[in-house]
Design a protein around this motif. Structure first.
Motif, short mmCIF file in Angstrom:
data_model
loop_
_atom_site.label_atom_id
_atom_site.label_comp_id
_atom_site.label_asym_id
_atom_site.label_seq_id
_atom_site.Cartn_x
_atom_site.Cartn_y
_atom_site.Cartn_z
N MET A 122 30.42 56.40 60.39
CA MET A 122 29.56 57.53 60.72
C MET A 122 28.23 57.43 59.97
O MET A 122 27.18 57.76 60.53
CB MET A 122 30.27 58.84 60.39
CG MET A 122 31.48 59.11 61.27
SD MET A 122 32.40 60.59 60.78
CE MET A 122 31.32 61.85 61.42
N ALA A 123 28.27 56.98 58.73
CA ALA A 123 27.04 56.83 57.95
C ALA A 123 26.10 55.81 58.60
O ALA A 123 24.89 56.02 58.68
CB ALA A 123 27.38 56.40 56.52
N GLN A 175 29.16 66.34 61.44
CA GLN A 175 30.51 65.79 61.58
C GLN A 175 30.90 65.00 60.33
O GLN A 175 32.06 65.06 59.88
CB GLN A 175 30.60 64.90 62.82
CG GLN A 175 30.47 65.64 64.14
CD GLN A 175 30.76 64.74 65.34
OE1 GLN A 175 31.69 63.94 65.31
NE2 GLN A 175 29.97 64.86 66.39
N PHE A 176 29.94 64.27 59.78
CA PHE A 176 30.18 63.52 58.54
C PHE A 176 30.59 64.48 57.42
O PHE A 176 31.57 64.24 56.70
CB PHE A 176 28.91 62.75 58.16
CG PHE A 176 29.00 61.99 56.86
CD1 PHE A 176 29.37 60.66 56.84
CD2 PHE A 176 28.71 62.61 55.65
CE1 PHE A 176 29.44 59.95 55.64
CE2 PHE A 176 28.78 61.93 54.45
CZ PHE A 176 29.15 60.60 54.45
N ASP A 177 29.85 65.58 57.27
CA ASP A 177 30.15 66.54 56.21
C ASP A 177 31.48 67.24 56.44
O ASP A 177 32.20 67.54 55.49
CB ASP A 177 29.02 67.56 56.08
CG ASP A 177 27.82 67.02 55.34
OD1 ASP A 177 28.00 66.12 54.48
OD2 ASP A 177 26.69 67.47 55.61
N LEU A 206 34.13 57.38 57.55
CA LEU A 206 32.89 57.88 56.94
C LEU A 206 31.83 56.78 56.88
O LEU A 206 30.64 57.04 57.10
CB LEU A 206 33.18 58.41 55.52
CG LEU A 206 33.88 59.77 55.45
CD1 LEU A 206 34.36 60.04 54.04
CD2 LEU A 206 32.96 60.88 55.93
N ARG A 264 29.03 61.43 48.56
CA ARG A 264 28.59 61.46 49.97
C ARG A 264 27.25 60.75 50.10
O ARG A 264 27.02 60.01 51.07
CB ARG A 264 28.45 62.89 50.46
CG ARG A 264 29.72 63.68 50.50
CD ARG A 264 29.50 65.05 51.10
NE ARG A 264 30.63 65.92 50.80
CZ ARG A 264 30.96 66.99 51.49
NH1 ARG A 264 30.23 67.34 52.54
NH2 ARG A 264 32.00 67.73 51.15
N ARG A 320 26.31 57.61 52.57
CA ARG A 320 25.22 57.71 53.53
C ARG A 320 24.17 56.62 53.27
O ARG A 320 23.69 55.96 54.21
CB ARG A 320 24.56 59.10 53.44
CG ARG A 320 25.38 60.24 54.02
CD ARG A 320 25.29 60.29 55.54
NE ARG A 320 23.93 60.43 55.99
CZ ARG A 320 23.31 61.59 56.20
NH1 ARG A 320 23.97 62.73 56.00
NH2 ARG A 320 22.06 61.63 56.63
#
Length: 295
Positions: free
Chosen positions: A103-104, A122-124, A100, A137, A141
């Motif tokens: 990805m962030a 995709q992150f969610d 995560l 989240r 991010r």
């Protein structure tokens, strides 16, 4: 199979071809309303679909499926996410947290808005797999964007517009929040001994208010939340009797300030004056630890 039996097996939004008995052909999305069948057809240049129907046996010659909705939905799902973000599927809490975070950073660095949206989905999806809350989240991010310009671990003030925030909007995740095991994620962490024993700490003050029967909740939390936060207390419904108890670190202890939490127009200030005359307000002042006298 009869036409009626065939149509009974259709699913809303299946793309169908309907040939009418007069030779007209309609291609569009299947829809049922109150047991009646329709087809939604998008005409070239039109903003809205045209509704054809109800489709009855005396009007329809034949019906066939152009494309099943499940196939359309699957294609849209993959298109919305694009190429999979590289890396192995996560198995442990550390795996989920690391992926995560990567990805962030990728989302924050991505210049193409379409690809950025795909990565965000995709992150969610990954965050959904471990039921990571919205505020947590948002922290991951925001931390990803922060890491592009700084190597220092961010504080809440670095990622948010204040040193307190609603936990629903921004909150630092705990390591266990990334664990794929729901039982581990639900496990409550013990407070540090000095916090648990401090009657002025945010958890203990909040607990004392709730036990005394007050409608109190932690509206804004700092980082860590046991030393910094804002407790909302409603002595009356709505904002007609709302007060805010704000906690700030002061050396090894916590300083508190009690203030009116409603509006500040003429009517609201009259409500504040009235609320301060309530017996409940006197009890509230007693439960909020402070060196100064509240008005």
């Amino acid at each position: 199979m009869s036409q009626a039996d065939f149509m009974s097996r259709l699913v809303n939004r299946d793309r169908i071809r309907v040939t009418m008995r007069d030779g007209t052909v309609h291609i569009g999305a299947y829809m049922t309303v109150a047991g009646m069948a329709f087809v939604l057809v998008r005409k070239p240049g039109a903003w809205l679909d045209e509704t054809i129907g109800p489709l009855t046996a005396d009007l329809v010659e034949s019906v066939s499926v152009e494309r099943a909705w499940r196939d359309i939905e699957t294609e849209r799902w993959h298109k919305a996410r694009g190429e999979r973000f590289p890396g192995a599927e996560p198995l442990t809490a550390m795996d989920y947290e690391y992926r995560l975070q990567r990805m962030a950073r990728a989302i924050a660095a991505e210049e193409d808005p379409i690809r950025r949206s795909q990565l965000a989905r995709q992150f969610d999806d990954l965050a959904d797999a471990i039921r990571l809350g919205g505020g947590k989240r948002a922290w991951v991010r925001a931390e990803g964007a922060w890491s592009l310009t700084s190597n220092a671990p961010p504080t809440l003030s670095d990622l948010w517009c204040s040193d307190v925030a609603s936990p629903a909007y921004m909150a630092r995740p705990r390591p266990q929040d990334f664990d794929p095991d729901p039982a581990v994620r639900r496990r409550r962490l013990r407070l540090p001994a000095e916090v648990a024993e401090d009657p002025r700490s945010v958890p203990n003050v909040l607990r004392s208010l709730v036990r005394a029967g007050f409608r109190a909740r932690l509206a804004l939390a700092g980082d860590p939340r046991y030393r910094r936060g804002v407790i909302q207390i409603d002595l009356r419904p709505g904002r007609t009797g709302r007060f805010l108890a704000e906690a700030k670190p002061q050396g090894d202890t916590t300083a508190w300030d009690l203030s009116w939490g409603g509006n500040h127009n003429t009517t609201a200030l009259r409500q504040a004056s009235s609320a301060r005359r309530l017996p409940a307000y006197q009890e509230l002042k007693r439960l909020i630890p402070s060196e100064r006298r509240f008005s």
